[in-house]
Design a protein around this motif. Structure first.
Motif, PDB file in Angstrom:
ATOM      1  N   THR A  69     -26.833  24.652 -10.212  1.00  0.00           N
ATOM      2  CA  THR A  69     -26.013  24.008 -10.977  1.00  0.00           C
ATOM      3  C   THR A  69     -25.069  24.820 -11.712  1.00  0.00           C
ATOM      4  N   VAL A  70     -24.116  24.231 -12.166  1.00  0.00           N
ATOM      5  CA  VAL A  70     -22.991  25.295 -13.072  1.00  0.00           C
ATOM      6  C   VAL A  70     -22.966  24.485 -14.497  1.00  0.00           C
ATOM      7  N   GLY A  71     -22.726  25.447 -15.431  1.00  0.00           N
ATOM      8  CA  GLY A  71     -22.520  24.991 -16.714  1.00  0.00           C
ATOM      9  C   GLY A  71     -23.489  25.090 -17.717  1.00  0.00           C
ATOM     10  N   ASP A  72     -24.696  25.239 -17.104  1.00  0.00           N
ATOM     11  CA  ASP A  72     -25.928  25.307 -17.710  1.00  0.00           C
ATOM     12  C   ASP A  72     -25.872  26.312 -18.821  1.00  0.00           C
ATOM     13  N   ALA A  73     -25.709  27.490 -18.439  1.00  0.00           N
ATOM     14  CA  ALA A  73     -25.784  28.735 -19.470  1.00  0.00           C
ATOM     15  C   ALA A  73     -24.811  28.590 -20.650  1.00  0.00           C
ATOM     16  N   GLY A  74     -23.733  28.072 -20.211  1.00  0.00           N
ATOM     17  CA  GLY A  74     -22.765  28.013 -21.264  1.00  0.00           C
ATOM     18  C   GLY A  74     -22.975  26.967 -22.288  1.00  0.00           C
ATOM     19  N   ALA A  75     -23.717  25.821 -21.832  1.00  0.00           N
ATOM     20  CA  ALA A  75     -24.133  24.551 -22.839  1.00  0.00           C
ATOM     21  C   ALA A  75     -25.309  25.417 -23.594  1.00  0.00           C
ATOM     22  N   GLY A  76     -26.123  26.154 -22.872  1.00  0.00           N
ATOM     23  CA  GLY A  76     -27.101  26.736 -23.707  1.00  0.00           C
ATOM     24  C   GLY A  76     -26.644  27.649 -24.971  1.00  0.00           C
ATOM     25  N   LEU A  77     -25.663  28.511 -24.372  1.00  0.00           N
ATOM     26  CA  LEU A  77     -24.976  29.042 -25.530  1.00  0.00           C
ATOM     27  C   LEU A  77     -24.497  28.348 -26.737  1.00  0.00           C
ATOM     28  N   ALA A  78     -23.985  27.340 -26.216  1.00  0.00           N
ATOM     29  CA  ALA A  78     -23.271  26.408 -27.129  1.00  0.00           C
ATOM     30  C   ALA A  78     -24.294  25.744 -28.223  1.00  0.00           C
ATOM     31  N   VAL A  79     -25.667  25.551 -27.790  1.00  0.00           N
ATOM     32  CA  VAL A  79     -26.874  24.778 -28.607  1.00  0.00           C
ATOM     33  C   VAL A  79     -27.266  26.207 -29.397  1.00  0.00           C
ATOM     34  N   LEU A  80     -27.364  27.373 -29.036  1.00  0.00           N
ATOM     35  CA  LEU A  80     -27.863  28.548 -29.999  1.00  0.00           C
ATOM     36  C   LEU A  80     -26.902  28.634 -30.966  1.00  0.00           C
ATOM     37  N   ARG A  81     -25.359  28.653 -30.541  1.00  0.00           N
ATOM     38  CA  ARG A  81     -24.651  28.984 -31.877  1.00  0.00           C
ATOM     39  C   ARG A  81     -24.450  27.799 -32.790  1.00  0.00           C
ATOM     40  N   LYS A  82     -24.521  26.842 -32.279  1.00  0.00           N
ATOM     41  CA  LYS A  82     -24.519  25.386 -33.128  1.00  0.00           C
ATOM     42  C   LYS A  82     -25.641  24.591 -32.847  1.00  0.00           C
ATOM     43  N   PRO A  83     -26.617  24.725 -33.419  1.00  0.00           N
ATOM     44  CA  PRO A  83     -27.804  23.574 -33.105  1.00  0.00           C
ATOM     45  C   PRO A  83     -27.317  22.248 -33.186  1.00  0.00           C
ATOM     46  N   GLN A  84     -27.891  21.390 -32.176  1.00  0.00           N
ATOM     47  CA  GLN A  84     -27.511  19.931 -32.062  1.00  0.00           C
ATOM     48  C   GLN A  84     -28.595  19.353 -31.802  1.00  0.00           C
ATOM     49  N   ASP A  85     -28.629  18.109 -32.262  1.00  0.00           N
ATOM     50  CA  ASP A  85     -29.800  17.082 -32.246  1.00  0.00           C
ATOM     51  C   ASP A  85     -29.855  16.619 -30.820  1.00  0.00           C
ATOM     52  N   VAL A  86     -30.491  17.141 -30.059  1.00  0.00           N
ATOM     53  CA  VAL A  86     -30.748  16.942 -28.689  1.00  0.00           C
ATOM     54  C   VAL A  86     -32.213  16.888 -28.171  1.00  0.00           C
ATOM     55  N   PRO A  87     -32.917  16.388 -27.342  1.00  0.00           N
ATOM     56  CA  PRO A  87     -34.070  16.499 -27.004  1.00  0.00           C
ATOM     57  C   PRO A  87     -34.566  17.949 -26.727  1.00  0.00           C
ATOM     58  N   HIS A  88     -35.792  18.188 -27.236  1.00  0.00           N
ATOM     59  CA  HIS A  88     -36.307  19.513 -26.904  1.00  0.00           C
ATOM     60  C   HIS A  88     -36.299  19.996 -25.433  1.00  0.00           C
ATOM     61  N   ALA A  89     -36.421  18.970 -24.623  1.00  0.00           N
ATOM     62  CA  ALA A  89     -36.464  19.365 -23.238  1.00  0.00           C
ATOM     63  C   ALA A  89     -35.196  19.751 -22.569  1.00  0.00           C
ATOM     64  N   GLU A 138     -24.501  43.430 -27.297  1.00  0.00           N
ATOM     65  CA  GLU A 138     -24.652  42.462 -28.272  1.00  0.00           C
ATOM     66  C   GLU A 138     -23.540  41.621 -28.872  1.00  0.00           C
ATOM     67  N   GLY A 139     -23.562  40.326 -29.065  1.00  0.00           N
ATOM     68  CA  GLY A 139     -22.448  39.507 -29.722  1.00  0.00           C
ATOM     69  C   GLY A 139     -21.537  39.286 -28.618  1.00  0.00           C
ATOM     70  N   VAL A 140     -21.449  39.711 -27.307  1.00  0.00           N
ATOM     71  CA  VAL A 140     -20.863  39.275 -26.235  1.00  0.00           C
ATOM     72  C   VAL A 140     -21.521  38.574 -25.024  1.00  0.00           C
ATOM     73  N   HIS A 141     -22.608  39.410 -24.514  1.00  0.00           N
ATOM     74  CA  HIS A 141     -23.440  38.875 -23.666  1.00  0.00           C
ATOM     75  C   HIS A 141     -24.825  38.331 -24.113  1.00  0.00           C
ATOM     76  N   PHE A 142     -25.272  38.504 -25.358  1.00  0.00           N
ATOM     77  CA  PHE A 142     -26.414  38.057 -25.601  1.00  0.00           C
ATOM     78  C   PHE A 142     -26.189  38.209 -27.099  1.00  0.00           C
ATOM     79  N   LEU A 143     -27.223  37.283 -27.995  1.00  0.00           N
ATOM     80  CA  LEU A 143     -27.123  37.323 -29.318  1.00  0.00           C
ATOM     81  C   LEU A 143     -28.055  38.368 -30.333  1.00  0.00           C
ATOM     82  N   ARG A 144     -27.670  38.717 -31.451  1.00  0.00           N
ATOM     83  CA  ARG A 144     -28.613  39.875 -31.980  1.00  0.00           C
ATOM     84  C   ARG A 144     -30.062  39.246 -32.104  1.00  0.00           C
ATOM     85  N   HIS A 145     -30.313  38.324 -32.513  1.00  0.00           N
ATOM     86  CA  HIS A 145     -31.699  37.614 -32.671  1.00  0.00           C
ATOM     87  C   HIS A 145     -32.324  37.225 -31.229  1.00  0.00           C
TER      88      HIS A 145
END
Length: 328
Positions: free
Chosen positions: A167-187, A55-62
């Motif tokens: 494809t590469v980079g998707d998971a890193g981008a997903g984590l970035a969105v979870l850590r700092k919500p951004q105004d992007v389309p829901h899809a 927790e906190g390294v590979h996944f988020l607490r919630h």
């Protein structure tokens, strides 16, 4: 698994209620013994891998518990897939904080049950402990590969071509969105977060690559970092063309598609795709073999330079790169 109370039962009651039903192989003995038996398979070798997620390294607490369970299991299945092995079963060790309710654990076990059904595997045993620290999950996975056909990190030769699945980079981008919500389309958000929460082990691709890939491994710490491991073991260098990196439409919708985006994608972790090398004379054979298992992209080539570099559009090495995630 019907107890919806927030009060947790004892360790052995917890095992009997939630995890024994997942141990459906004869050699698991319903988790009633101290060890399991894995039967030999004629003409095959047993491949073993282990990964811990914290927790906190590979996944988020919630994060949802069922998705934490799936990620913990799938990162191990991804290792097996990259070795050309078909998964058979796994051991599960849990260090559980007291704050986790029975409802949470029921959902966690359900995530494991769903993936067991999807990947045709079984729980073989494990351990549970209490901890004052963060939730930690250690899984050891077992798979079978025909004797002598495991795909190793060593074996790449100068002149081989380098490929990556998906494809590469998707998971890193997903984590970035979870850590700092951004105004992007829901899809866009949903796709990237899904890629972070639920990696896709490329089991069929790994099987198809047996005998044709000269070397391979799964991409967990970042494409450049993991290719660095492959290059070190093989005693070679690797050049990756930034413009060849396969990027999803969702990633481009979040980060754009300039050189900096491609650098981020090449160094982001948690992709769990397969990177592999193939001799030029066997590329046609490889393409035919993998046709129905995954989308693959040629991203570079193996050299004799003993270094791994990312090249810009002019063929120049991009300097001062962090290759990927490191724990220490």
């Amino acid at each position: 698994m019907t107890n919806s109370s927030s009060e947790r039962p004892s360790e052995f009651a917890l095992i009997a209620q939630l995890f024994a039903p997942l141990a459906n192989a004869p050699g698991a003995f319903g988790l009633l013994d101290d060890a399991a038996v894995i039967g030999a398979r004629a003409g095959h070798e047993l491949v073993v891998t282990t990964d811990m997620v914290v927790e906190g390294v590979h996944f988020l607490r919630h994060d949802p518990p069922e998705l934490i369970a799936k990620k913990a299991l799938r990162v191990n299945l991804s290792d097996l897939a990259a070795k050309g092995a078909e998964p058979y079963g796994y051991l599960l060790a849990l260090s559980l904080p007291s704050r986790l309710s029975m409802d949470w654990l029921v959902a966690f076990a359900e995530g494991l049950r769903q993936d067991q059904r999807e990947f045709g595997i079984t729980l073989l045993g494990g351990d549970t402990t209490a901890t004052p620290g963060p939730l930690s999950i250690a899984i050891t996975a077992f798979g079978y590969v025909p004797s002598g056909q495991m795909i190793r990190r060593g074996g790449a030769q100068a002149g081989d071509l380098v490929f990556v699945s998906g494809t590469v980079g998707d998971a890193g981008a997903g984590l970035a969105v979870l850590r700092k919500p951004q105004d992007v389309p829901h899809a866009v958000r949903d796709f990237l977060v899904h890629r972070y929460h639920e990696p896709r082990p490329r089991v069929a691709l790994g099987v198809a690559l047996r005998g044709v890939a000269s070397a391979g491994l799964d991409v967990s710490d970042g494409l450049l970092a993991d290719l660095g491991h492959l290059a070190d073991v093989s005693g070679v260098g690797i050049e990756i063309d930034a413009h060849r990196l396969p990027l999803s439409a969702a990633l481009q919708g979040l980060w754009g598609d300039d050189l900096q985006t491609r650098i981020r994608a090449a160094t982001a972790g948690d992709d769990y795709e397969i990177a592999f090398t193939v001799a030029p004379g066997r590329v046609g054979e490889m393409v035919t073999a993998v046709r129905d298992s995954a989308v693959i992209t040629q991203v570079g080539r193996v050299t004799d330079s003993r270094s791994v570099v990312l090249l810009d559009d002019n063929g120049c090495a991009i300097s001062a790169l962090k290759g990927g995630y490191t724990h220490f």
